[in-house]
Design an enzyme around this catalytic site. Structure first.
Site, mmCIF file in Angstrom:
data_model
loop_
_atom_site.group_PDB
_atom_site.id
_atom_site.type_symbol
_atom_site.label_atom_id
_atom_site.label_comp_id
_atom_site.label_asym_id
_atom_site.label_seq_id
_atom_site.Cartn_x
_atom_site.Cartn_y
_atom_site.Cartn_z
ATOM 1 N N HIS A 165 0.242 -1.492 -7.170
ATOM 2 C CA HIS A 165 0.760 -2.372 -7.379
ATOM 3 C C HIS A 165 1.094 -2.909 -6.152
ATOM 4 O O HIS A 165 1.473 -4.260 -5.800
ATOM 5 C CB HIS A 165 2.519 -2.051 -7.893
ATOM 6 C CG HIS A 165 2.948 -1.005 -7.162
ATOM 7 N ND1 HIS A 165 3.449 -0.243 -6.532
ATOM 8 C CD2 HIS A 165 3.678 -1.894 -5.727
ATOM 9 C CE1 HIS A 165 3.833 0.365 -5.342
ATOM 10 N NE2 HIS A 165 4.866 -0.689 -5.012
ATOM 11 N N ASP A 205 -1.301 4.654 -10.437
ATOM 12 C CA ASP A 205 -1.339 3.434 -9.576
ATOM 13 C C ASP A 205 -1.713 4.395 -8.179
ATOM 14 O O ASP A 205 -0.900 4.974 -7.328
ATOM 15 C CB ASP A 205 0.159 3.580 -9.278
ATOM 16 C CG ASP A 205 1.029 2.493 -7.983
ATOM 17 O OD1 ASP A 205 0.389 1.644 -7.495
ATOM 18 O OD2 ASP A 205 2.518 1.820 -8.159
ATOM 19 N N SER A 243 6.026 1.877 -0.405
ATOM 20 C CA SER A 243 4.730 1.715 -1.298
ATOM 21 C C SER A 243 3.343 1.909 -0.661
ATOM 22 O O SER A 243 3.093 1.418 0.116
ATOM 23 C CB SER A 243 5.341 0.749 -2.635
ATOM 24 O OG SER A 243 5.792 0.860 -3.096
#
Length: 279
Positions: A69, A118, A223
């Site tokens: 992402h 992910d 992230s």
């Protein structure tokens, strides 16, 4: 006499002061400089400069693992910087690499709706120069032992230290605990968006709690960074989230060991780099 408005303003300013001086990601502390030499900062163009956007970590010569992402639509001029402690200071340890379109490998089954699968791999445009500030970290493969409920794990990053989007200049680290998967799958946590390819973790603030959040956690901007168990990367920060430090919204991490075949297939299919090492 002090008005109610003045009292509320004073309370708000006091809370803002507490939040602004939080020492970690959400909680945590500043890492010792270059004590996590596998950490990568993925940065996007921001005018004439570059700005930290996501984390990553070095898993092999010329290879960085991160989250899909972070670059779901391609690199768009982003760069990978290794050997970083301070994002703003000139450090001789820093090595900067381009992300070429054909060297970004996003998992083909990534789901934007719940961030399942992910995981992404970046092949750097050249090999890095190994040093005390730039090294690989081992990642857990199929058959390895993942952490279970209440096991302590570690994560690090340059993500938000509060829900006001305040970002640290220097790398932060935090110790959190694995939350029972069945709890994270409850409807008052993540419900059906939480899959078997995920683990979740945070750590309740010990009493007396001297921070404005009830838990320590990863956050927006962390992230792509690693979740480590006994020094081995077992997860990728996936949903640090923009609303962090909440009891029923622990950080969500991609389980790396579920992707060994895909990782090997990508890395083994790429030709060895030629030319000089990066600087």
């Amino acid at each position: 006499m002090v008005s109610q408005k003045e009292v509320l303003l004073g309370a708000a300013l006091f809370l803002l002061t507490l939040i602004s001086h939080s020492e970690g990601i959400i909680g945590g502390r500043e890492a010792a400089p270059h004590s996590r030499p596998y950490m990568a900062s993925i940065q996007r163009p921001d005018g004439d400069h570059f700005k930290h956007e996501c984390g990553g970590f070095v898993i092999a010569d010329q290879w960085v693992m991160t989250a899909v992402h972070c670059m779901a639509n391609g690199p768009h001029g982003r760069k990978v910087v290794l050997g970083v402690h301070s994002l703003s200071e000139a450090e001789e340890t820093k090595q900067t690499f381009d992300i070429l379109e054909h060297n970004l490998f996003n998992h083909p089954d990534f789901s934007p709706s719940n961030f399942d699968n992910d995981i992404a791999l970046i092949k750097l445009d050249r090999p890095f120069n190994a040093s005390e500030a730039v090294k690989t970290v081992q990642f857990l493969r199929t058959g390895g032992v993942n952490p279970t409920t209440d096991d302590e794990v570690e994560t690090a990053g340059w993500g938000s230290i509060n829900n006001l989007e305040s970002r640290p200049d220097k790398l932060k680290e935090v110790v959190v605990k694995i939350v029972r998967p069945t709890r994270c799958a409850r409807d008052d946590y993540f419900d059906k968006t939480f899959t078997r390819n995920m683990m979740c973790a945070h750590k309740k603030c010990s009493e007396p709690c001297d921070q404005p959040f009830p838990v320590e956690d990863s956050c927006d901007g962390d992230s792509g960074g690693p979740l480590l168990f006994n020094g081995v990367a077992v997860g990728i920060t996936s949903k640090g989230g923009k609303k962090c430090g909440q009891l029923k919204k622990p950080g969500v991490y991609t389980v790396i060991s579920h992707y060994t075949e895909w990782i090997d297939g990508i890395m083994n299919a790429q030709p060895a780099a030629e030319g000089e090492q990066g600087s």
